[in-house]
Scaffold this motif. Structure first.
Motif, mmCIF file in Angstrom:
data_model
loop_
_atom_site.group_PDB
_atom_site.id
_atom_site.type_symbol
_atom_site.label_atom_id
_atom_site.label_comp_id
_atom_site.label_asym_id
_atom_site.label_seq_id
_atom_site.Cartn_x
_atom_site.Cartn_y
_atom_site.Cartn_z
ATOM 1 N N GLY A 96 0.836 -1.192 0.000
ATOM 2 C CA GLY A 96 0.000 0.000 0.000
ATOM 3 C C GLY A 96 0.867 1.238 0.000
ATOM 4 O O GLY A 96 2.050 1.181 0.350
ATOM 5 N N ALA A 98 -0.512 4.631 1.081
ATOM 6 C CA ALA A 98 -1.005 5.743 1.899
ATOM 7 C C ALA A 98 -0.378 5.782 3.281
ATOM 8 O O ALA A 98 -0.575 6.733 4.029
ATOM 9 C CB ALA A 98 -2.526 5.670 2.020
ATOM 10 N N THR A 115 -8.539 -2.613 7.949
ATOM 11 C CA THR A 115 -7.885 -1.796 6.921
ATOM 12 C C THR A 115 -8.206 -2.275 5.506
ATOM 13 O O THR A 115 -7.650 -1.746 4.542
ATOM 14 C CB THR A 115 -6.352 -1.786 7.121
ATOM 15 N N LEU A 118 -8.355 0.027 2.301
ATOM 16 C CA LEU A 118 -7.484 1.197 2.456
ATOM 17 C C LEU A 118 -6.141 0.904 1.789
ATOM 18 O O LEU A 118 -5.660 -0.219 1.832
ATOM 19 C CB LEU A 118 -7.270 1.515 3.941
ATOM 20 N N ASP A 119 -5.546 1.934 1.216
ATOM 21 C CA ASP A 119 -4.286 1.763 0.490
ATOM 22 C C ASP A 119 -3.098 1.823 1.456
ATOM 23 O O ASP A 119 -2.238 2.698 1.364
ATOM 24 C CB ASP A 119 -4.169 2.845 -0.587
ATOM 25 N N LEU A 120 -3.084 0.897 2.420
ATOM 26 C CA LEU A 120 -2.046 0.867 3.441
ATOM 27 C C LEU A 120 -1.186 -0.380 3.302
ATOM 28 O O LEU A 120 -1.705 -1.479 3.083
ATOM 29 C CB LEU A 120 -2.680 0.859 4.839
ATOM 30 N N ARG A 193 -8.826 5.593 10.393
ATOM 31 C CA ARG A 193 -9.426 6.500 9.412
ATOM 32 C C ARG A 193 -9.273 7.962 9.832
ATOM 33 O O ARG A 193 -8.997 8.838 9.000
ATOM 34 C CB ARG A 193 -10.887 6.128 9.185
ATOM 35 N N LEU A 196 -5.643 9.104 9.195
ATOM 36 C CA LEU A 196 -5.272 9.266 7.797
ATOM 37 C C LEU A 196 -5.862 10.516 7.161
ATOM 38 O O LEU A 196 -5.498 10.874 6.063
ATOM 39 C CB LEU A 196 -5.666 8.041 6.988
ATOM 40 N N ARG A 197 -6.780 11.211 7.812
ATOM 41 C CA ARG A 197 -7.406 12.397 7.206
ATOM 42 C C ARG A 197 -6.477 13.581 7.198
ATOM 43 O O ARG A 197 -5.644 13.752 8.025
ATOM 44 C CB ARG A 197 -8.681 12.741 7.991
#
Length: 197
Positions: A96, A98, A115, A118-120, A193, A196-197
């Motif tokens: 990922g 991010a 997750t 999510l691009d993790l 989440r 990550l914002r």
């Protein structure tokens, strides 16, 4: 409670020998005591294993005895569905860009669930001391953002100092989750989440 984890300990720890050579290593096993895990993680000279599956418990104990380690093996009531192959270093479970999540021991399966989508990048650790600085640094530098999420069964921030030392020359952000909150999937998902914002 996953009794297979404790059964793996009982099956693997050798009986004390009255005749012949003793095992080369010293292995202490702790069950669910997060304060103890945190204490040994901070103690110099200790190898600290946090296996996430009964197969990994056996591997950690036998490896520590064979290699002559002074090792602490933390066993929790939880278990991942499948054993992983990580041996000392961090294993890349999912790619990922991010950010990077470092899941320790049996927190891996919950981390993968919360997750999903999510691009993790997700790294797995069954050994936290010595800390795999190269594995973490490589994953962070490959990501678009130097955001690190640490999820471990020890007290929150047990490995935060190791992350900070590893990334001392890399501007980064860190979210450290641990203890009871590491097992609360809803809470971990919200925290990730929001971070990550």
């Amino acid at each position: 409670m996953d009794s297979d984890m404790l059964l793996a300990v009982a099956e693997t720890c050798p009986e004390p020998r009255r005749d012949g050579p003793a095992a080369k290593g010293t292995v202490l096993v702790g069950y669910g005591a997060v304060e103890e895990l945190t204490r040994y993680a901070a103690a110099p000279g200790w190898t600290v294993h946090v296996p996430g599956h009964p197969v990994e418990v056996r591997r950690a104990i036998m490896g520590a005895l064979h290699n002559g380690e002074q090792a602490y093996v933390h066993v929790s009531a939880e278990s991942n569905a499948d054993p992983r192959t990580a041996r000392g270093g961090f294993e890349i479970v999912r790619e990922g860009l991010a950010g990077v999540v470092l899941a320790v021991g049996a927190t891996l399966d919950p981390v993968l669930r919360v997750t999903a989508g999510l691009d993790l990048a997700v790294l797995y650790a069954s050994t936290v001391r010595p800390f795999d600085e190269i594995g973490l640094r490589t994953a962070v530098l490959a990501a678009d953002h130097a955001d690190v999420i640490l999820v471990e069964p020890g007290l929150p921030g047990t490995s935060a100092r190791e992350v900070a030392k590893t990334l001392v020359h890399v501007p980064h952000r860190l979210l450290a989750l641990g203890g009871a909150e590491a097992w609360d999937e809803g809470g971990v998902g919200r925290a990730v989440r929001d971070f990550l914002r």
